[in-house]
Design an enzyme around this catalytic site. Structure first.
Site, short mmCIF file in Angstrom:
data_model
loop_
_atom_site.label_atom_id
_atom_site.label_comp_id
_atom_site.label_asym_id
_atom_site.label_seq_id
_atom_site.Cartn_x
_atom_site.Cartn_y
_atom_site.Cartn_z
N ASP A 84 44.17 44.30 39.54
CA ASP A 84 43.88 44.15 40.95
C ASP A 84 44.54 45.21 41.82
O ASP A 84 45.76 45.19 42.00
CB ASP A 84 44.35 42.75 41.37
CG ASP A 84 44.02 42.43 42.80
OD1 ASP A 84 43.14 43.10 43.37
OD2 ASP A 84 44.64 41.52 43.37
N ASP A 288 39.04 47.70 46.45
CA ASP A 288 39.68 46.56 45.82
C ASP A 288 39.01 46.17 44.51
O ASP A 288 37.98 45.50 44.50
CB ASP A 288 39.67 45.37 46.79
CG ASP A 288 40.43 44.18 46.23
OD1 ASP A 288 40.98 44.28 45.11
OD2 ASP A 288 40.47 43.14 46.90
#
Ligand SMILES: *[C@@H]1O[C@H](CO)[C@@H](O)[C@H](O)[C@H]1NC(C)=O
Ligand SMILES: *[C@@H]1O[C@H](CO)[C@@H](O)[C@H](O)[C@H]1NC(C)=O
Ligand SMILES: *[C@@H]1O[C@H](CO)[C@@H](O)[C@H](O)[C@H]1NC(C)=O
Ligand SMILES: *[C@@H]1O[C@H](CO)[C@@H](O)[C@H](O)[C@H]1NC(C)=O
Ligand SMILES: *[C@@H]1O[C@H](CO)[C@@H](O)[C@H](O)[C@H]1NC(C)=O
Length: 516
Positions: A84, A288
């Site tokens: 992430d 992201d």
């Protein structure tokens, strides 16, 4: 000849070069033990904002996100973690984690546990901050526990005493490896995160890494810490400054000046109106990897929805659907970051095929029969205003090769060279004052030239695609709950930080649709 079958790609799992770089395979899918989990029945059910069903559907269709396998402790305990770029803490599941032992909680959160960690079985385990770990998700679910330190093995490299969260109360069954700015960790006392430690312990020279998610039909991509692989992109790598978000560098934010849709030789701007309305500040985008879909300001997504004859289901799921016929479209989207930097994403990349059997979940009045999920949704679905900021998740990132340089606060970006099997590594150094100039493979086999073909073919050496007729089925099972947004620190969060984060991010994208 660069066209090599997927099996060969997978065989290249781990490669540690002699240079100070570390390359490692990332896998696409939904980690853990959640195979074959059926979706809950839709009896008398209305999709609420907090409904896990929406994220289940998104995951069922997209096949989930990107994760990596690591080992924690001595001897190493195998662990799976979601990779992430949108958060900064590493956290793993404690063997006693509540979710892993409660059917009720599993039902509630729609998630099962991937492998857990037992501190009593690790000789290198140390407690760092008792009860000090607390990541809060914006739907108010959270993961809490201790901060610990232990050895952390990624590829063949062991990082000594990495600080991480050990969660015993969780709403999701897989830990997260946050590789964002260490300034953004959820702890009261800031600590060096994995990117800092890789540099401090001499594995890499510069706090930077490159992420290659690869073709969505490919099961794997890779992450290269400390370097750039010039075989994984086409043309020149552009360098963009990372912008502060609020007061600090907390996310990978770059300015985005337009998004255009090209079809029948025409070009329509989707983002101009948004950009114009911001005055001098312009529009921006957050990169992201922990978010499956991409989200644009409502004005921009509405223009695309209309142009592509897509349909937003406001009544139930909040999701935007699109005609699967567009899987054979030659339209393309161009994400313009800068006059010198743009990434082309074929519209067909944004058409995510639904699996059979999901029909009952979708509105009866869709203007098309063959229903696919649109890879772009409105940031309005966060139930929060992100202004002129877009959130670019995996549906965008697959088409780009992105270098995240925390030292220079720069993003390097170029069009991805899909299914690349060769490697040409350029080592990064923190001594220079910028990312280096880097040239990838020759452009030309890119999608940009594929306007009259049904499928883009980016393989050099004429790798004709073996898949026929556009439609492929995603075969990953099931339903992690991602009913939550990106982690925010409850300790010492400034109001601005909270505002800035509001509306941002679920691990797998779907979750954002029902928070707040
Ligand atoms: C990493 O591990 C693999 C498999 O154990 C081994 O073949 C390889 O040589 C190792 N690489 C390094 C750099 O130690
Ligand atoms: C990349 O490989 C996958 C199989 O792993 C294949 O389905 C896909 O078509 C390939 N993409 C290109 C652009 O050749
Ligand atoms: C635009 O791109 C150029 C060259 O890549 C770079 O030097 C410049 O900083 C960029 N500007 C912005 C606002 O991103
Ligand atoms: C945005 O501003 C530019 C430059 O002033 C103008 O040419 C364009 O028409 C505007 N676009 C929209 C959609 O408002
Ligand atoms: C997706 O959902 C359908 C319908 O419930 C189910 O039959 C299928 O097994 C699921 N597929 C995956 C890959 O999760």
């Amino acid at each position: 000849m660069k066209f090599v079958a997927a099996a060969t790609v997978a065989a290249l799992a781990v490669a540690v070069s002699a240079q100070k770089t570390l390359e490692y395979e990332i896998k696409k899918g939904i980690p853990g033990l959640r195979m074959g989990r059926p979706l809950p029945p839709l009896v008398g059910k209305r999709f609420g904002k907090r409904d896990t069903l929406t994220s289940m559907i998104v995951n069922n269709i997209t096949g989930g996100g990107y994760y990596i396998d690591v080992e924690v402790g001595t001897p190493g305990q195998p662990m799976t973690m979601i990779l992430d770029t949108g958060s900064s803490d590493a956290w793993i599941l404690d063997v006693e984690a509540d979710l892993c032992h409660s059917k009720t909680l599993q039902e509630k959160h729609g998630d099962y546990c991937s492998p857990t960690y037992d501190s009593s079985k690790s000789s290198t385990y140390k407690l760092a901050v008792e009860d000090g770990f607390r990541i809060q998700y914006l739907d108010s679910s959270e993961a809490t526990g201790d901060y610990i330190t232990d050895d952390f093995k990624i590829a063949n490299m062991t990082i000594k005493d990495l600080q991480m969260g050990l969660a015993d109360k969780v709403a999701m069954g897989t830990g997260v490896l946050g590789i964002g700015f260490p300034e953004n960790v959820a702890a009261t006392d800031k600590y060096p995160n994995i990117i800092d430690q890789l540099a401090e312990q001499g594995v890499i020279n510069s706090r930077a890494y490159s992420l290659y998610l690869n073709d969505r039909r490919s099961a794997t991509g890779n992450i290269l810490f400390g370097g750039i692989d010039t075989n994984k992109f086409m043309g020149e790598l552009s360098v963009l400054p990372i912008q502060r978000y609020g007061l600090k560098y907390s996310h990978f934010v770059v300015s985005m000046s337009d998004l255009t849709l090209t079809y029948n030789g025409q070009e329509e701007s989707a983002l101009q109106a948004v950009v114009n309305s911001t005055g001098v500040r312009g529009a921006s985008a957050i990169l992201d990897s922990g978010t499956t879909l991409s989200y644009l300001p409502d004005k921009a997504s509405t223009i695309l929805v209309e142009a592509l004859n897509a349909y937003t289901d406001y009544a139930k799921t909040g999701l935007t659907f699109i005609d699967c016929g567009l899987l054979s479209s030659d339209m393309k989207l161009t994400f313009v970051f800068n006059h010198t930097t743009s990434i082309v994403v074929p519209v067909q990349e944004m058409v995510l095929d639904m699996l059979d059997g999901l029909d009952e979940y979708f509105p009866p009045d869709l203007p098309f029969d063959d229903v696919c999920l649109f890879g772009i949704q409105s940031t309005n679905s966060f139930g929060d205003d992100m202004g002129a900021t877009s959130l670019l998740g995996d549906t965008f990132l697959r088409s780009a090769y992105v270098v995240y340089d925390l030292d220079h606060k720069q993003i390097g970006m170029a069009q991805a060279n899909w299914n690349s099997t060769e490697t040409q590594i350029l080592e990064l150094s923190s001594d220079s004052d910028s990312l280096p100039a880097a040239t990838g493979v020759q452009d030309g086999q890119a999608t940009t030239t594929a306007t009259d073909t049904v499928k883009p073919s980016r393989t050099a050496g004429g790798g004709s695609s073996t898949t026929d007729a556009g439609k492929e089925t995603v075969t990953v099972t099931s339903t992690p709950v991602m009913n939550a947004a990106r982690a925010i620190s409850t300790a010492g969060v400034d109001v601005l930080g909270v505002m800035v984060l509001a509306g941002v991010f679920s691990i797998f994208g779907g979750g954002v649709l029902f928070m707040l």
